[in-house]
Motif scaffolding. Structure first.
Motif, PDB file in Angstrom:
ATOM      1  N   ALA A   1      26.685 -12.989  -8.394  1.00  0.00           N
ATOM      2  CA  ALA A   1      25.442 -13.852  -6.526  1.00  0.00           C
ATOM      3  C   ALA A   1      25.072 -15.093  -7.495  1.00  0.00           C
ATOM      4  O   ALA A   1      24.519 -16.374  -6.648  1.00  0.00           O
ATOM      5  CB  ALA A   1      24.317 -13.028  -6.130  1.00  0.00           C
ATOM      6  N   VAL A   2      24.724 -14.493  -8.818  1.00  0.00           N
ATOM      7  CA  VAL A   2      24.199 -15.923  -9.519  1.00  0.00           C
ATOM      8  C   VAL A   2      24.898 -17.159  -9.352  1.00  0.00           C
ATOM      9  O   VAL A   2      24.724 -18.037  -9.535  1.00  0.00           O
ATOM     10  CB  VAL A   2      23.559 -16.084 -11.173  1.00  0.00           C
ATOM     11  N   LEU A   3      26.108 -16.789  -9.918  1.00  0.00           N
ATOM     12  CA  LEU A   3      27.797 -17.949  -9.337  1.00  0.00           C
ATOM     13  C   LEU A   3      27.309 -18.495  -7.879  1.00  0.00           C
ATOM     14  O   LEU A   3      28.082 -19.749  -8.208  1.00  0.00           O
ATOM     15  CB  LEU A   3      29.005 -16.981 -10.016  1.00  0.00           C
ATOM     16  N   GLY A   4      27.177 -17.848  -7.284  1.00  0.00           N
ATOM     17  CA  GLY A   4      27.919 -18.808  -6.146  1.00  0.00           C
ATOM     18  C   GLY A   4      26.561 -19.606  -4.804  1.00  0.00           C
ATOM     19  O   GLY A   4      26.247 -19.840  -4.632  1.00  0.00           O
ATOM     20  N   CYS A   5      24.915 -19.593  -6.578  1.00  0.00           N
ATOM     21  CA  CYS A   5      24.276 -20.636  -6.458  1.00  0.00           C
ATOM     22  C   CYS A   5      24.839 -21.424  -7.035  1.00  0.00           C
ATOM     23  O   CYS A   5      23.788 -22.432  -6.687  1.00  0.00           O
ATOM     24  CB  CYS A   5      22.635 -20.181  -6.688  1.00  0.00           C
ATOM     25  N   ASN A   6      25.804 -22.480  -6.908  1.00  0.00           N
ATOM     26  CA  ASN A   6      26.138 -23.283  -7.312  1.00  0.00           C
ATOM     27  C   ASN A   6      26.093 -24.181  -5.997  1.00  0.00           C
ATOM     28  O   ASN A   6      27.288 -24.786  -5.985  1.00  0.00           O
ATOM     29  CB  ASN A   6      27.400 -23.602  -8.900  1.00  0.00           C
TER      30      ASN A   6
ATOM     31  N   ARG B 212      27.564 -31.260 -14.081  1.00  0.00           N
ATOM     32  CA  ARG B 212      25.729 -31.254 -14.940  1.00  0.00           C
ATOM     33  C   ARG B 212      25.643 -29.556 -15.283  1.00  0.00           C
ATOM     34  O   ARG B 212      24.683 -29.282 -15.533  1.00  0.00           O
ATOM     35  CB  ARG B 212      25.510 -32.626 -14.998  1.00  0.00           C
ATOM     36  N   ALA B 213      25.602 -29.543 -13.569  1.00  0.00           N
ATOM     37  CA  ALA B 213      25.321 -27.804 -13.648  1.00  0.00           C
ATOM     38  C   ALA B 213      25.899 -26.559 -13.893  1.00  0.00           C
ATOM     39  O   ALA B 213      25.650 -25.739 -13.661  1.00  0.00           O
ATOM     40  CB  ALA B 213      25.289 -27.608 -11.983  1.00  0.00           C
TER      41      ALA B 213
ATOM     42  N   LEU C  13      18.024 -26.685  -4.866  1.00  0.00           N
ATOM     43  CA  LEU C  13      17.892 -25.446  -3.821  1.00  0.00           C
ATOM     44  C   LEU C  13      18.958 -24.446  -4.560  1.00  0.00           C
ATOM     45  O   LEU C  13      18.923 -22.958  -4.258  1.00  0.00           O
ATOM     46  CB  LEU C  13      18.672 -25.908  -2.696  1.00  0.00           C
ATOM     47  N   SER C  14      19.867 -24.909  -6.227  1.00  0.00           N
ATOM     48  CA  SER C  14      20.596 -24.130  -6.524  1.00  0.00           C
ATOM     49  C   SER C  14      19.608 -22.670  -7.017  1.00  0.00           C
ATOM     50  O   SER C  14      19.107 -21.757  -7.275  1.00  0.00           O
ATOM     51  CB  SER C  14      21.395 -24.281  -7.422  1.00  0.00           C
ATOM     52  N   MET C  15      18.285 -23.802  -7.787  1.00  0.00           N
ATOM     53  CA  MET C  15      17.417 -23.088  -8.434  1.00  0.00           C
ATOM     54  C   MET C  15      16.616 -21.949  -7.533  1.00  0.00           C
ATOM     55  O   MET C  15      16.122 -21.150  -8.525  1.00  0.00           O
ATOM     56  CB  MET C  15      16.532 -23.932  -9.417  1.00  0.00           C
ATOM     57  N   VAL C  16      16.113 -22.564  -6.116  1.00  0.00           N
ATOM     58  CA  VAL C  16      15.559 -21.232  -5.318  1.00  0.00           C
ATOM     59  C   VAL C  16      16.853 -19.971  -5.167  1.00  0.00           C
ATOM     60  O   VAL C  16      15.869 -19.315  -5.553  1.00  0.00           O
ATOM     61  CB  VAL C  16      15.168 -22.248  -4.685  1.00  0.00           C
ATOM     62  N   SER C  17      17.613 -20.355  -4.979  1.00  0.00           N
ATOM     63  CA  SER C  17      18.831 -18.951  -5.165  1.00  0.00           C
ATOM     64  C   SER C  17      18.081 -18.630  -6.612  1.00  0.00           C
ATOM     65  O   SER C  17      18.422 -17.595  -5.528  1.00  0.00           O
ATOM     66  CB  SER C  17      20.003 -20.014  -4.333  1.00  0.00           C
ATOM     67  N   ALA C  18      18.632 -18.885  -7.323  1.00  0.00           N
ATOM     68  CA  ALA C  18      19.016 -18.114  -8.471  1.00  0.00           C
ATOM     69  C   ALA C  18      17.884 -17.560  -8.910  1.00  0.00           C
ATOM     70  O   ALA C  18      18.071 -16.426  -8.751  1.00  0.00           O
ATOM     71  CB  ALA C  18      19.261 -19.192  -9.630  1.00  0.00           C
ATOM     72  N   THR C  19      16.481 -18.030  -8.614  1.00  0.00           N
ATOM     73  CA  THR C  19      15.308 -17.157  -8.786  1.00  0.00           C
ATOM     74  C   THR C  19      15.509 -16.875  -7.846  1.00  0.00           C
ATOM     75  O   THR C  19      14.903 -15.075  -8.107  1.00  0.00           O
ATOM     76  CB  THR C  19      14.129 -18.127  -8.123  1.00  0.00           C
ATOM     77  N   GLY C  20      15.722 -16.731  -6.316  1.00  0.00           N
ATOM     78  CA  GLY C  20      15.427 -15.387  -5.156  1.00  0.00           C
ATOM     79  C   GLY C  20      16.733 -14.049  -5.878  1.00  0.00           C
ATOM     80  O   GLY C  20      15.501 -13.153  -5.953  1.00  0.00           O
ATOM     81  N   VAL C  21      17.675 -14.516  -6.847  1.00  0.00           N
ATOM     82  CA  VAL C  21      18.609 -13.667  -6.954  1.00  0.00           C
ATOM     83  C   VAL C  21      17.598 -12.664  -8.061  1.00  0.00           C
ATOM     84  O   VAL C  21      17.298 -11.371  -8.493  1.00  0.00           O
ATOM     85  CB  VAL C  21      19.768 -14.303  -6.653  1.00  0.00           C
TER      86      VAL C  21
ATOM     87  N   ALA D 205      23.034 -18.356   2.768  1.00  0.00           N
ATOM     88  CA  ALA D 205      21.752 -19.501   3.997  1.00  0.00           C
ATOM     89  C   ALA D 205      21.201 -20.749   3.318  1.00  0.00           C
ATOM     90  O   ALA D 205      20.701 -21.572   4.201  1.00  0.00           O
ATOM     91  CB  ALA D 205      21.257 -18.323   4.244  1.00  0.00           C
ATOM     92  N   VAL D 206      21.102 -20.480   1.593  1.00  0.00           N
ATOM     93  CA  VAL D 206      20.428 -21.306   1.442  1.00  0.00           C
ATOM     94  C   VAL D 206      21.604 -22.711   1.216  1.00  0.00           C
ATOM     95  O   VAL D 206      21.606 -23.844   1.496  1.00  0.00           O
ATOM     96  CB  VAL D 206      19.629 -21.576  -0.481  1.00  0.00           C
ATOM     97  N   PHE D 207      23.014 -22.548   0.718  1.00  0.00           N
ATOM     98  CA  PHE D 207      23.418 -23.259   0.496  1.00  0.00           C
ATOM     99  C   PHE D 207      24.026 -23.825   1.959  1.00  0.00           C
ATOM    100  O   PHE D 207      23.740 -25.251   1.780  1.00  0.00           O
ATOM    101  CB  PHE D 207      25.251 -22.355   0.507  1.00  0.00           C
ATOM    102  N   ALA D 208      24.184 -23.374   3.518  1.00  0.00           N
ATOM    103  CA  ALA D 208      23.674 -23.787   4.724  1.00  0.00           C
ATOM    104  C   ALA D 208      23.185 -25.196   4.538  1.00  0.00           C
ATOM    105  O   ALA D 208      23.620 -26.053   5.135  1.00  0.00           O
ATOM    106  CB  ALA D 208      24.272 -22.266   5.499  1.00  0.00           C
ATOM    107  N   GLY D 209      21.796 -24.410   5.018  1.00  0.00           N
ATOM    108  CA  GLY D 209      20.640 -25.770   4.424  1.00  0.00           C
ATOM    109  C   GLY D 209      21.097 -26.855   3.574  1.00  0.00           C
ATOM    110  O   GLY D 209      20.553 -27.830   4.227  1.00  0.00           O
TER     111      GLY D 209
END
Length: 417
Positions: A29-34, A6-7, A374-382, A394-398
């Motif tokens: 980098a966005v691809l890594g936000c999944n 779904r993501a 958190l995926s959306m937070v990471s993607a927004t940051g990128v 780091a977000v992924f680890a969290g």
């Protein structure tokens, strides 16, 4: 895996947007936000936690598919004897109908029935044997036993069979003719339902027919006993209901479930129990092979069916149901076939199971929603704050740390809470 799929589309859209806004590096980098990819490890951990919790409360789940299907179940079908009633009913009366009542008094009718049934394990057989034991009636030896599943049993009582009637009379009554005269070889004894004696061509007197109808109206079962071609009596058995079914039925109804009884028992006892418990319907006089047909019929109506049974006659129906549940102490065929076994033999555990499954689904959804957030937070940051791979990881680890905590959350409150 469906959650992760779904993501995929939003992720690809975000990656394309990253290519436009911050270039190829941002797109990668966005691809890594999944972060939902973490659910591959978190889902088994959540299931392991569920299995630990369920085993702690005495519920054995043998098939993981049952967990997902239980969440969709809208219809429960219960076998009657041994499931909604205790395994063993009790004999409340012995009726005689022989042309020679001195040859076949109540004790002799019970002795013959116990002789035929003493090697059987089904509940009514155990009730008959228990009644004979209470009266200290010894049973004769038998030979050539033939059991017609769902009907009754036919045996031969040998001349050299041990035991005697309660009044100490000799075994010649059993091994002789119907009128009490001596005879050689062995005597054919049939014990079973009204359908069984009719199928065997044995006549049933009008008085016994009337008694049968009365017993049905009272919710009792009548087990007929015949010697050779003559009906000599019948045993009246009353089912002993479990304490918990009423509470279980009320709770399942409050959840919007439809509830049915399927039983090989007669119309009267089945109808009486269904009315007493407030069931939505019942199926009586059901042969073992037809139980599965009725389950298939309910499924064909678009229902998601959970079948709860404990007998060898229930094995096919358990196999056909979307979810199958049995109880500890049930026949090997039932417990081997069932996807879930209630180890405390308490139907109230069904409610605990449903609560566990509901909280399991809630935990999975919560973990997925956290991962998506958190995926959306990471993607927004990128995309908008030029965050790099280090921030994404780091977000992924969290997210993994939070996911482990969510997956390990207790599904049931402890008794001390």
């Amino acid at each position: 895996m469906q959650m992760i799929d779904r993501a995929t589309v939003p992720l690809l859209i975000g990656s394309g947007l990253g290519l436009i806004l911050v270039g190829p590096v941002g797109a990668i980098a966005v691809l890594g936000c999944n972060h939902t990819i973490g659910m591959i490890g978190l889902t088994p951990l959540t299931l392991l936690n569920f299995l630990n919790e369920s085993s702690r409360v005495g519920i054995l789940v043998k098939d993981g598919d049952a967990l997902e299907k239980l969440h969709e179940v809208d219809t429960f079908v219960f076998d009657k004897t041994g499931t909604l009633t205790v395994d063993q009913p009790h004999v409340v009366a012995i009726h005689t109908c022989s042309a020679n009542p001195e040859a076949y008094p109540e004790a002799e009718v019970l002795r013959l029935a116990a002789a035929a049934e003493h090697r059987q394990t089904h509940p009514i057989a155990q009730a008959i044997v228990a009644a004979a034991a209470e009266r200290r009636i010894e049973v004769p030896q038998i030979a050539d036993a033939h059991y017609d599943v769902g009907y009754g049993i036919t045996v031969r009582v040998a001349v050299d069979g041990t035991g005697g009637s309660a009044d100490g009379s000799a075994d010649g009554v059993v091994d002789g003719a119907a009128d009490g005269s001596a005879g050689g070889g062995s005597r054919l004894v049939r014990v079973g339902s009204s359908r069984f004696v009719e199928m065997e061509g044995i006549g049933v007197p009008d008085a016994m027919q009337a008694l049968h109808e009365t017993c049905q109206a009272q919710g009792h079962s009548l087990v007929f006993v015949a010697v050779e071609e003559q009906l000599v009596g019948a045993l009246e058995c009353e089912a002993t209901g479990r304490a918990e079914p009423r509470r279980v039925v009320d709770e399942l109804h409050s959840r919007g479930m439809k509830l049915y009884i399927i039983s090989g028992d007669q119309e009267g006892p089945t109808r009486a129990l269904a009315h007493d418990l407030g069931m939505d319907g019942y199926f009586a006089n059901t042969l073992p092979e037809h139980k599965a047909d009725l389950v298939e019929k309910l499924k064909a109506e678009g229902r998601k069916v959970c079948f709860v049974g404990d007998g060898i006659n229930d094995a096919i129906a358990l196999k056909k149901a979307d979810v199958s549940v049995s109880l500890r102490g049930a026949t090997t065929a039932a417990t081997d076939t069932a996807q879930v076994v209630l180890m405390d033999a308490d139907l109230g555990q069904i409610l605990t199971l449903l609560e566990l499954v509901e909280r399991l689904q809630n935990n999975l959804n919560l973990n997925f929603n956290v991962a998506m957030g958190l995926s959306m937070v990471s993607a927004t940051g990128v995309l908008f704050f030029h965050a790099g791979f280090a921030v994404v990881e780091a977000v992924f680890a969290g997210q993994l740390v939070a996911g482990v905590g969510i997956a390990s959350m207790p599904l049931l409150k402890s008794k001390d809470d």
